[in-house]
Write a protein that holds these residues in place. Structure first.
Motif, PDB file in Angstrom:
ATOM      1  N   GLN A  15     -10.668 -21.819  -6.660  1.00 37.13           N
ATOM      2  CA  GLN A  15      -9.516 -21.101  -7.203  1.00 37.13           C
ATOM      3  C   GLN A  15      -9.513 -19.661  -6.723  1.00 37.13           C
ATOM      4  OE1 GLN A  15      -7.007 -22.611  -9.164  1.00 37.13           O
ATOM      5  NE2 GLN A  15      -6.024 -20.744  -8.446  1.00 37.13           N
ATOM      6  N   ASN A  56      -6.529 -17.918  -4.750  1.00 31.92           N
ATOM      7  CA  ASN A  56      -5.929 -16.687  -5.253  1.00 31.92           C
ATOM      8  C   ASN A  56      -5.906 -15.623  -4.164  1.00 31.92           C
ATOM      9  OD1 ASN A  56      -5.796 -17.988  -7.724  1.00 31.92           O
ATOM     10  ND2 ASN A  56      -7.418 -16.777  -8.671  1.00 31.92           N
ATOM     11  N   TYR A  86      -2.658 -13.908  -2.377  1.00 30.63           N
ATOM     12  CA  TYR A  86      -2.508 -12.452  -2.394  1.00 30.63           C
ATOM     13  C   TYR A  86      -2.403 -11.895  -0.973  1.00 30.63           C
ATOM     14  CZ  TYR A  86      -3.338  -7.523  -2.812  1.00 30.63           C
ATOM     15  OH  TYR A  86      -3.203  -6.154  -2.696  1.00 30.63           O
ATOM     16  N   PRO A  88      -2.254 -16.880 -10.647  1.00 31.13           N
ATOM     17  CA  PRO A  88      -2.274 -15.865  -9.589  1.00 31.13           C
ATOM     18  C   PRO A  88      -1.668 -16.364  -8.273  1.00 31.13           C
ATOM     19  CG  PRO A  88      -4.364 -15.882 -10.741  1.00 31.13           C
ATOM     20  CD  PRO A  88      -3.604 -17.084 -11.225  1.00 31.13           C
ATOM     21  N   VAL A  89      -1.892 -17.636  -7.971  1.00 34.57           N
ATOM     22  CA  VAL A  89      -1.310 -18.220  -6.764  1.00 34.57           C
ATOM     23  C   VAL A  89       0.212 -18.246  -6.898  1.00 34.57           C
ATOM     24  CG1 VAL A  89      -1.129 -20.326  -5.370  1.00 34.57           C
ATOM     25  CG2 VAL A  89      -3.362 -19.587  -6.223  1.00 34.57           C
TER      26      VAL A  89
END
Length: 129
Positions: A21, A25, A29, A93-94
Motif C-alpha cells: 500500500q 500511495n 503521489y 491516498p491512491v
C-alpha cells in the motif's frame, strides 16, 4: 474515468507495479506530482509569452487561484468524510492523488490554449494568440 480504472488496475498488478500500500500511495503521489509540475511549467510559459499583456495576466492569475480552490473543493466533495481511513479505506491516498492528477491534467490542457497557434480571423480565440 476510463483512465482512472486503467491506472488503478495497473497499480494493483503485482507483477509490474507497486505491491505494498505504501508503494501504491507513493506511485499515485508521484504521478500527481508530475502532473502538477507540468501544470506549473505550462502556466510559467504563459506568463512569459504574455508578459506585455498585464490585463490578461491579472485575470489569468485570478482564474488560476479560483481553479485551485475549485480543485480542492471538488476533491473534498468527492471524499467528504473526516475520517478518510475509516470511510474510504487504505486505498484513499491512491484515490485522492488520482483525483488530483486527473483534475490537474485537465487544467493543463485548458491552459495550453494560450500556447497554441491560432489562425488570424478566429473571432472566438479571445486573449489566445
Amino acid at each position: 474515468m476510463k483512465k482512472t480504472v486503467i491506472l488503478f488496475s495497473l497499480m494493483f498488478s503485482s507483477s509490474v507495479f507497486a505491491q505494498t500500500q505504501a508503494e501504491m500511495n507513493k506511485m499515485a503521489y508521484d504521478n500527481y506530482s508530475k502532473a502538477d509540475k507540468q501544470l506549473n511549467l505550462v502556466y510559467g510559459e504563459i506568463l512569459k509569452k504574455y508578459v506585455k499583456d498585464q490585463v490578461f495576466l491579472k485575470k489569468l492569475k485570478v482564474a488560476q487561484n479560483l481553479w485551485i480552490k475549485f480543485r480542492d473543493a471538488q476533491v473534498a466533495a468527492k471524499y467528504p468524510e473526516e475520517d478518510k481511513q475509516y470511510h474510504y479505506g487504505t486505498a484513499f491516498p491512491v484515490c485522492y492523488n488520482i483525483s488530483m492528477q486527473e483534475l490537474t491534467e485537465q487544467r493543463t490542457k485548458e491552459l495550453k490554449v494560450w500556447l497554441e497557434k491560432y489562425y488570424d480571423g478566429d473571432v472566438c480565440s479571445g486573449s489566445a494568440r
